[in-house]
Design a protein around this motif. Structure first.
Motif, PDB file in Angstrom:
ATOM      1  N   ASP A   1       0.835  -1.209   0.000  1.00  0.00           N
ATOM      2  CA  ASP A   1       0.000   0.000   0.000  1.00  0.00           C
ATOM      3  C   ASP A   1       0.863   1.250   0.000  1.00  0.00           C
TER       4      ASP A   1
ATOM      5  N   ARG B   1       0.919   4.083  -2.814  1.00  0.00           N
ATOM      6  CA  ARG B   1       0.710   5.503  -2.539  1.00  0.00           C
ATOM      7  C   ARG B   1       1.873   6.340  -3.080  1.00  0.00           C
TER       8      ARG B   1
ATOM      9  N   GLU C   1       1.691   9.232  -5.810  1.00  0.00           N
ATOM     10  CA  GLU C   1       2.185  10.592  -5.650  1.00  0.00           C
ATOM     11  C   GLU C   1       3.125  10.970  -6.794  1.00  0.00           C
TER      12      GLU C   1
END
Length: 584
Positions: A388, A392, A396
């Motif tokens: 995860d 992420r 980004e």
């Protein structure tokens, strides 16, 4: 209702040896099946086996269509060592028949019957393991629909083959139509729908596994295999129970996975009770295992594991050191494996095995959710958190990259806008200039197109005059461009022969200057004029000009400047006089 082995409804009278069906000549009968009778035969390529469909089955159009469909599907399959190849089919009179390659050996149905008559039961653990391994290999990529003990033959060399693949759909259709009894080897959902499925074949293979071990057909309340087969533990009971579960989602996902598990359990002793495989009830208690590991680790100088739980980490390290491939992973209705525990951990790290997947020890049959496993559960959670975080971070990066692209695009649009504006201004200016030039061109074109009315008179040859010593006329007398009639006189004697310029050549030169001459008229507000000129012979240049009889003034000066630009042909003569009219 459960059919007994060797029985069938709607039997047909046996055909005599020598009867011919298509290209095949029948020999002696082999055995009766549920919807057909098998015969030895000779065909175009030698010995063969012919299945004559029973009259009651062939007489039902829907069932007959399923028999034909199954035959067509089987005929196009590639050769397989565990499948009897389908060669041909036909309808001779009212007889529907199917020809296959020669089948030698005995049906499993008949082998089990002989065992029972001899006072024993089943084929034994190793024989059953070999049987199921061969059958599942044959059905790995095809669907049978009605597999039973009469579907498989074993020859003297131990070769295992499925003989009636072409008859599978027709047999199921005959059961559904009530022509023959429904058998317990057919999965409940297949009995209800009449549609053969691969997971339905898993059920049928499980039923064959049970019948081969116990010696009787699968039925509710029947004996457990571990109770009948000597030296076998409960693992085989769990395998049969899972393969023949009423809920299709809880069965093995594929027949070849079931075959591999059964082969490991029966062929390599996984389901057998030996001193090397103690029963679960005789294993040490978990508390004593933890205590012994803790005692060992307290004397060790090694660093603690990452988890902080020394006992769990040590147990995990010991488990990872075991390279035995005994773990199956269930994802939905599909089973994968077997894997070693190290392989399982590697897949967890990649996110390929997640919470909700089921891990199964094929040696003991124990099942557990990977997410709730005492050793693997924390690894699943850690891998999920790490993946995860990676997702992420990647998101980004993608967002930042998209922002940069948008910024660059914005600047590019602004730059292109500025360039577009500059280009627009440039083109507007160019357009204005082009309009001005067009106007100038139009003006010049109008001037060039002035209506010239040219009247050229031939030079007059005046009476010859004797030269006196008093004075001589000169070309420049009286000022630049002044016209002197004396300039036109021939100063030679009458007997001299002189050359003059032809009027056609004179006209060809000054007519090309019509626009400039016309502009002189326009500039001085004059609509027409009479122009006289004197052309010097040796130079071809105009030496004198008069306009409307005048040798001075603004109009005269403008026309003089134009005339001095003209270049006439040179001649061997003194000069030529000409005059013409121009009007605008």
């Amino acid at each position: 209702m459960t059919a007994q082995p060797g029985t069938a409804s709607g039997s047909s009278a046996q055909l005599r040896a020598g009867a011919q069906l298509g290209d095949y000549v029948l020999g002696q009968p082999l055995w009766p099946l549920r919807i057909a009778d098998a015969y030895r035969a000779n065909g175009p390529k030698g010995p063969a086996t012919v299945y004559v469909i029973k009259a009651a089955v062939a007489g039902d159009p829907a069932v007959r269509d399923q028999v034909i469909a199954g035959t067509r599907a089987a005929a196009v399959l590639p050769e397989h060592k565990h499948l009897v190849r389908t060669l041909a089919a036909g309808l001779t009179g009212d007889i529907l028949w199917i020809a296959t390659e020669e089948v030698d050996g005995s049906l499993v149905r008949d082998m089990l019957l002989k065992k029972k008559q001899a006072g024993s039961s089943g084929l034994g653990a190793r024989g059953t393991g070999n049987l199921i391994t061969g059958v599942t290999a044959a059905l790995a990529d095809v669907v049978h629909g009605a597999l039973a003990s009469e579907s498989v033959v074993v020859n003297r060399q131990g070769r295992i083959r499925v003989t009636d693949l072409a008859l599978g759909p027709g047999t199921l259709a005959a059961m559904k139509a009530g022509i023959i009894p429904m058998q317990s080897c057919i999965a409940p959902e297949v009995q209800a729908s009449g549609e053969p499925t691969s997971v339905g074949d898993v059920y049928s293979v499980g039923a064959l596994l049970y019948e081969s071990l116990v010696g009787s057909a699968l039925e509710r309340g029947g004996p457990r295999p571990s109770e009948v087969v000597s030296g076998m533990n409960a693992q085989i009971d769990e395998l049969v129970a899972r393969a023949c579960h009423r809920d299709a989602d809880k069965r093995f996902g594929r027949v070849d996975v079931l075959g591999e598990v059964v082969g490991e359990a029966l062929g390599k002793g996984g389901a057998m009770e030996t001193s090397a495989v103690p029963k679960l009830e005789h294993a040490p208690e978990l508390g004593s295992q933890v205590q012994s590991l803790a005692t060992e680790l307290s004397a060790s100088t090694s660093n603690p594991a990452v988890s902080g739980n020394l006992v769990v980490d040590r147990a995990l390290q010991a488990a990872l050191a075991d390279s035995t491939e005994k773990w199956l992973i269930s994802k939905g209705r599909l089973d994968y494996g077997p894997f070693s525990l190290a392989d399982v951990v590697a897949q967890i790290e990649k996110g390929e095995i997640v919470a909700g997947n089921i891990i199964m020890d094929k040696d003991t049959g124990a099942r557990s959710d990977v997410g709730g496993h005492p050793l693997l559960g924390p690894m699943v959670d850690a891998a999920k958190a790490r993946l995860d975080d990676q997702r992420r971070a990647q998101a980004e990066v993608r967002v930042q990259s998209a922002e940069k692209k948008r910024g660059a695009m914005l600047y590019a649009v602004i730059g292109l806008g500025a360039l577009g504006a500059a280009a627009g201004v440039y083109f507007i200016i160019q357009s204005v200039r082009s309009d001005d030039k067009a106007k100038e061109v139009n003006a010049v074109a109008k001037l060039e197109g002035a209506d010239l009315k040219v009247s050229v008179s031939l030079p007059k040859v005046p009476p010859a005059k004797k030269r006196s010593g008093g004075s001589r006329g000169t070309a420049g007398a009286g000022g630049a461009g002044r016209y002197d009639d004396n300039l036109a006189l021939d100063l030679s004697d009458d007997s001299d022969e002189t050359e003059t310029l032809g009027m056609d050549k004179v006209f060809a030169v000054y007519s090309s200057y019509g626009g400039q001459l016309g502009s002189c008229l326009g500039a001085n507000g004059v609509r027409s004029a009479n122009i006289g000129m004197i052309i010097d012979g040796p130079s071809g240049r105009v030496k004198g000009v008069k306009v409307n009889g005048q040798s001075s003034g603004g109009l005269h000066g403008c026309i003089w400047r134009v005339m001095t630009k003209m270049q006439f042909p040179k001649i061997n003569g003194p000069r030529t006089r000409a005059e013409f009219d121009i009007g605008v």
